[in-house]
Design an enzyme around this catalytic site. Sequence first.
Site, PDB file in Angstrom:
ATOM      1  N   ARG A 228       0.857  -1.169   0.002  1.00  0.00           N
ATOM      2  CA  ARG A 228       0.071   0.137   0.032  1.00  0.00           C
ATOM      3  C   ARG A 228       0.851   1.328   0.058  1.00  0.00           C
ATOM      4  O   ARG A 228       0.322   2.478  -0.174  1.00  0.00           O
ATOM      5  CB  ARG A 228      -1.005   0.008   0.998  1.00  0.00           C
TER       6      ARG A 228
ATOM      7  N   LYS B  26     -15.837   2.164  -0.979  1.00  0.00           N
ATOM      8  CA  LYS B  26     -16.149   1.919   0.386  1.00  0.00           C
ATOM      9  C   LYS B  26     -15.190   2.964   1.271  1.00  0.00           C
ATOM     10  O   LYS B  26     -15.611   3.595   2.371  1.00  0.00           O
ATOM     11  CB  LYS B  26     -15.649   0.540   0.724  1.00  0.00           C
TER      12      LYS B  26
ATOM     13  N   PRO C 124     -20.525   2.920   4.279  1.00  0.00           N
ATOM     14  CA  PRO C 124     -19.518   2.161   3.892  1.00  0.00           C
ATOM     15  C   PRO C 124     -20.203   0.593   3.766  1.00  0.00           C
ATOM     16  O   PRO C 124     -20.844   0.099   4.812  1.00  0.00           O
ATOM     17  CB  PRO C 124     -18.557   2.011   4.688  1.00  0.00           C
TER      18      PRO C 124
ATOM     19  N   ASP D 241     -19.313  -3.378   3.401  1.00  0.00           N
ATOM     20  CA  ASP D 241     -18.415  -4.160   3.577  1.00  0.00           C
ATOM     21  C   ASP D 241     -18.931  -5.723   3.416  1.00  0.00           C
ATOM     22  O   ASP D 241     -20.313  -5.807   3.279  1.00  0.00           O
ATOM     23  CB  ASP D 241     -17.217  -4.329   4.700  1.00  0.00           C
TER      24      ASP D 241
ATOM     25  N   HIS E 148     -19.832  -7.774   5.936  1.00  0.00           N
ATOM     26  CA  HIS E 148     -20.786  -7.732   6.806  1.00  0.00           C
ATOM     27  C   HIS E 148     -22.085  -6.997   6.650  1.00  0.00           C
ATOM     28  O   HIS E 148     -23.287  -7.510   6.789  1.00  0.00           O
ATOM     29  CB  HIS E 148     -20.214  -7.271   8.258  1.00  0.00           C
TER      30      HIS E 148
ATOM     31  N   GLN F 173     -25.750   1.851  10.010  1.00  0.00           N
ATOM     32  CA  GLN F 173     -24.630   0.974   9.467  1.00  0.00           C
ATOM     33  C   GLN F 173     -23.553   0.442  10.442  1.00  0.00           C
ATOM     34  O   GLN F 173     -23.168  -0.594  10.826  1.00  0.00           O
ATOM     35  CB  GLN F 173     -23.951   1.395   8.215  1.00  0.00           C
TER      36      GLN F 173
END
Length: 128
Positions: A5, A48, A65, A67, A69, A111
């Site tokens: 990264r 995201k 966001p 993801d 889950h 969320q």
Amino acid sequence: LWGFRAPRVIEAAQYIAERPTGWLEELRRAPYPEAHAAVSEIPGIGAKIADCVCLFGLWHEQAVPVDTHIRRIVTEWYAPELMSRSLTISAYRRLGETLRQRFGEYAGWAQQYLFWDAIAPKYLPATR
């Protein structure tokens, strides 16, 4: 520490440093869709992470966001028609919009509660 990264972090920092003074403050005052689009232009930032920046950094409380889950929760509880779809940008937007329709301007915080409820059992000891 940053591994693969590292180059993206440097590119993102350079991109932000090259913006006019007050750019982030302007995004805080801008409508959420405009802020999301601007943050998405930062190198290495996808939908995201742009929503994370909008929710946690720019105070756009309707940013959601998504993801794995949140995707599972939204498709199980609110939008089963999205369950079999791959997570395209269109599906990502529909998942967020589903929570915005359900929870309104504070969908981003809703969320977070849904997310915590989904992952807490993995990380907290069982209570008696």
